[in-house]
Motif scaffolding. Sequence first.
Motif, mmCIF file in Angstrom:
data_model
loop_
_atom_site.group_PDB
_atom_site.id
_atom_site.type_symbol
_atom_site.label_atom_id
_atom_site.label_comp_id
_atom_site.label_asym_id
_atom_site.label_seq_id
_atom_site.Cartn_x
_atom_site.Cartn_y
_atom_site.Cartn_z
ATOM 1 N N UNK A 39 0.846 -1.201 0.000
ATOM 2 C CA UNK A 39 0.000 0.000 0.000
ATOM 3 C C UNK A 39 0.876 1.244 0.000
ATOM 4 N N UNK A 40 1.890 1.218 0.850
ATOM 5 C CA UNK A 40 2.776 2.375 0.949
ATOM 6 C C UNK A 40 3.494 2.650 -0.381
ATOM 7 N N UNK A 41 3.809 1.583 -1.098
ATOM 8 C CA UNK A 41 4.506 1.740 -2.382
ATOM 9 C C UNK A 41 3.547 2.047 -3.536
ATOM 10 N N UNK A 42 2.239 2.034 -3.239
ATOM 11 C CA UNK A 42 1.234 2.148 -4.290
ATOM 12 C C UNK A 42 1.491 1.067 -5.349
ATOM 13 N N UNK A 43 1.664 -0.148 -4.843
ATOM 14 C CA UNK A 43 1.979 -1.307 -5.678
ATOM 15 C C UNK A 43 0.775 -2.244 -5.675
ATOM 16 N N UNK A 44 0.261 -2.558 -6.864
ATOM 17 C CA UNK A 44 -0.875 -3.471 -6.967
ATOM 18 C C UNK A 44 -0.357 -4.903 -7.027
ATOM 19 N N UNK A 45 -0.824 -5.757 -6.118
ATOM 20 C CA UNK A 45 -0.370 -7.146 -6.098
ATOM 21 C C UNK A 45 -1.360 -8.027 -6.845
ATOM 22 N N UNK A 46 -0.857 -8.811 -7.790
ATOM 23 C CA UNK A 46 -1.678 -9.832 -8.444
ATOM 24 C C UNK A 46 -1.019 -11.175 -8.148
ATOM 25 N N UNK A 47 -1.273 -11.706 -6.966
ATOM 26 C CA UNK A 47 -0.611 -12.941 -6.554
ATOM 27 C C UNK A 47 -1.515 -14.140 -6.815
ATOM 28 N N UNK A 48 -0.899 -15.284 -7.013
ATOM 29 C CA UNK A 48 -1.659 -16.507 -7.256
ATOM 30 C C UNK A 48 -2.068 -16.674 -8.708
ATOM 31 N N UNK A 49 -1.483 -15.868 -9.594
ATOM 32 C CA UNK A 49 -1.786 -16.038 -11.020
ATOM 33 C C UNK A 49 -0.485 -15.890 -11.815
ATOM 34 N N UNK A 50 -0.247 -16.837 -12.714
ATOM 35 C CA UNK A 50 0.981 -16.806 -13.515
ATOM 36 C C UNK A 50 0.774 -15.946 -14.756
ATOM 37 N N UNK A 51 1.859 -15.385 -15.241
ATOM 38 C CA UNK A 51 1.824 -14.761 -16.562
ATOM 39 C C UNK A 51 1.978 -15.884 -17.576
ATOM 40 N N UNK A 52 1.119 -15.873 -18.611
ATOM 41 C CA UNK A 52 1.165 -16.942 -19.613
ATOM 42 C C UNK A 52 1.970 -16.520 -20.828
ATOM 43 N N UNK A 53 2.092 -15.212 -21.045
ATOM 44 C CA UNK A 53 2.855 -14.770 -22.209
ATOM 45 C C UNK A 53 2.922 -13.258 -22.293
ATOM 46 N N UNK A 54 3.720 -12.781 -23.243
ATOM 47 C CA UNK A 54 3.833 -11.351 -23.522
ATOM 48 C C UNK A 54 3.328 -11.130 -24.938
ATOM 49 N N UNK A 55 2.376 -10.206 -25.075
ATOM 50 C CA UNK A 55 1.930 -9.811 -26.407
ATOM 51 C C UNK A 55 2.626 -8.489 -26.723
ATOM 52 N N UNK A 56 3.736 -8.576 -27.439
ATOM 53 C CA UNK A 56 4.559 -7.380 -27.653
ATOM 54 C C UNK A 56 3.898 -6.413 -28.627
ATOM 55 N N UNK A 57 3.194 -6.955 -29.624
ATOM 56 C CA UNK A 57 2.553 -6.080 -30.603
ATOM 57 C C UNK A 57 1.518 -5.196 -29.921
ATOM 58 N N UNK A 58 0.811 -5.786 -28.960
ATOM 59 C CA UNK A 58 -0.252 -5.076 -28.264
ATOM 60 C C UNK A 58 0.252 -4.421 -26.971
ATOM 61 N N UNK A 59 1.512 -4.728 -26.559
ATOM 62 C CA UNK A 59 2.065 -4.162 -25.334
ATOM 63 C C UNK A 59 1.354 -4.633 -24.083
ATOM 64 N N UNK A 60 1.071 -5.930 -24.004
ATOM 65 C CA UNK A 60 0.336 -6.469 -22.861
ATOM 66 C C UNK A 60 1.026 -7.701 -22.270
ATOM 67 N N UNK A 61 0.930 -7.825 -20.942
ATOM 68 C CA UNK A 61 1.243 -9.089 -20.295
ATOM 69 C C UNK A 61 -0.061 -9.881 -20.252
ATOM 70 N N UNK A 62 -0.029 -11.108 -20.724
ATOM 71 C CA UNK A 62 -1.237 -11.929 -20.731
ATOM 72 C C UNK A 62 -1.174 -12.895 -19.549
ATOM 73 N N UNK A 63 -2.162 -12.826 -18.673
ATOM 74 C CA UNK A 63 -2.162 -13.695 -17.489
ATOM 75 C C UNK A 63 -2.858 -15.018 -17.785
ATOM 76 N N UNK A 64 -2.572 -16.012 -16.938
ATOM 77 C CA UNK A 64 -3.155 -17.347 -17.131
ATOM 78 C C UNK A 64 -4.668 -17.308 -17.019
ATOM 79 N N UNK A 65 -5.229 -16.346 -16.280
ATOM 80 C CA UNK A 65 -6.691 -16.264 -16.163
ATOM 81 C C UNK A 65 -7.314 -15.437 -17.296
#
Lengths: 63, 402
Positions: free
Chosen positions: B67-93
């Motif tokens: 909270x102090x770092x203004x950091x959003x935690x997305x725990x318990x989910x893996x990143x499945x890939x990077x879509x570089x053309x679209x500039x997105x991290x794609x999560x497993x969900x």
Amino acid sequence: MARIRANLGLCQGYANCAIEAEDVFDIDDDGTVVVLRSEVPEPERARVEAAARTCPVHALSVE
Amino acid sequence: MHARSVIVVGGSLAGVRTSQALRAEGYDGRLVLVGEEPELPYDRPPLSKGALRDDDVPVLLTEADAVQLDLTLRLGVAAAGLDLADGCVVLADGDRLPFDDVVVATGSRPRPSPWGTPPGVHLLRTRADATALRADLRRSGHLVVVGAGFIGAEVSATARALGVEVTLVDPLPAPMSRVLGADVGGIFTELHRRHGVETRLGAAVADIESTPAGPRVVLADGEVLPATSVLVGCGALPNDDWLRSSGLEVADGLVCDQHCRSTSDERVHAVGDVARWWHPRHGESVRIEHWTNAVEQAAVVAHNIVSPDRPRAYAPVEYVWSDQYDWKVQLVGRTLGAPVRTLGEPAEGRFAVVYGAGDGRLGGLLAVNWPRAVVAARRAVAGREDIEALVGALQAVGSRGR
Ligand SMILES: Cc1cc2nc3c(=O)[nH]c(=O)nc-3n(C[C@H](O)[C@H](O)[C@H](O)COP(=O)(O)OP(=O)(O)OC[C@H]3O[C@@H](n4cnc5c(N)ncnc54)[C@H](O)[C@@H]3O)c2cc1C
Ligand code: SF4
């Protein structure tokens, strides 16, 4: 001024801090940290905080 | 204008430290930390040491810190890939997280056991792994450790302190000999034997069998080692599989330039065990699986994200520590060359070994219970000093006693 505190009970003598900021931290012959300057001017805070973050056992804090 | 967004993938040491360093560098945009493990980030080195005794594993980041770092935690989910053309991290969900910069901090995993992991056979990387191993060790009995690298050697030491019988097996002739060489490794063979560890060094494992009485390790020469539990510690592999579909250059880690930026895309940065980058002092690409490397590299990557016009090259002096019995073992620089000088007395448990770099220059140092030697060696390696200069400095700090 940024104040530096070392928890000598926690320190394991890994010496990370002394390598990151040798003007602020040293290691004594028993392998315990020695704080050479317990206060540093604000402009140096970021650098000393970065050195404190390299301590593996969280023995250092900067207030 | 849209707010800037940095996505950090990998919720452990490298990811946490990069997030903290980004804020310390003054980054004030959106910051998200994605981590596959559901629990709050924790520290791994204790898993082979104190945590096997008392289950005490320090947390690297609390909810309040986030909270102090203004950091959003997305725990318990893996990143499945990077879509570089679209500039997105794609999560497993299925979620897609847009980024301006992305930090790859997905670490490494144990090399799988070639003999499988039947009941009682353990790998060690996560807190859950340590809890399972600890439960087996508490039932005492006999632990067979396959692989006498750092983790195997540390677990052997911790298990002995718990009163467990230990047999240490490795096809190489001595513990940690891949890093230390066989001669210096032999000093550690003696250390383990003094503490009651049985050793089978230079011995290949043919199989690990599962029996009703527990697992048993079959050696290539036919010897059978019955066990209550077995730890397999045969090195680690980088968690880079999730990047394969992205088109980024991946070769035993995400391949990066000297600024720790992907050679294929400047928006992608790598930190920690998964990063393979061009080390300017060594003039080759390296990947390092050590705690301090993740922390120091995190600072450089954060700087390079905040100040891309003034990027810093990353040329650390390698550093790793290991705790075995009452020996605090520290390695500085590279110890792949030949050991050229021993200072102090191995028999007294306080000594250092200086290694050459192969070309007559200083490579690195092994120090046991001698932290001041480590400080001197780190400076000497960084300053490209020669071997005699370091030996002189060590004699000076050594003469002041322990
Ligand atoms: C038992 C043990 C003892 C050790 N002891 C020492 C020691 O004494 N000294 C020393 O210097 N070093 C030691 N190390 C090494 C040190 O812990 C590592 O170098 C350090 O953990 C590296 O941090 P990292 O963040 O790069 O990787 P990791 O710690 O491996 O963290 C990577 C994180 O990313 C997550 N992840 C992976 N893939 C994905 C994905 N696709 N999406 C989202 N998240 C993902 C993982 O679940 C993990 O939480 C030890 C390691 C172990 C396992
Ligand atoms: S880094 Fe931490 S443990 Fe190491 S000497 Fe400094 S205070 Fe002590």
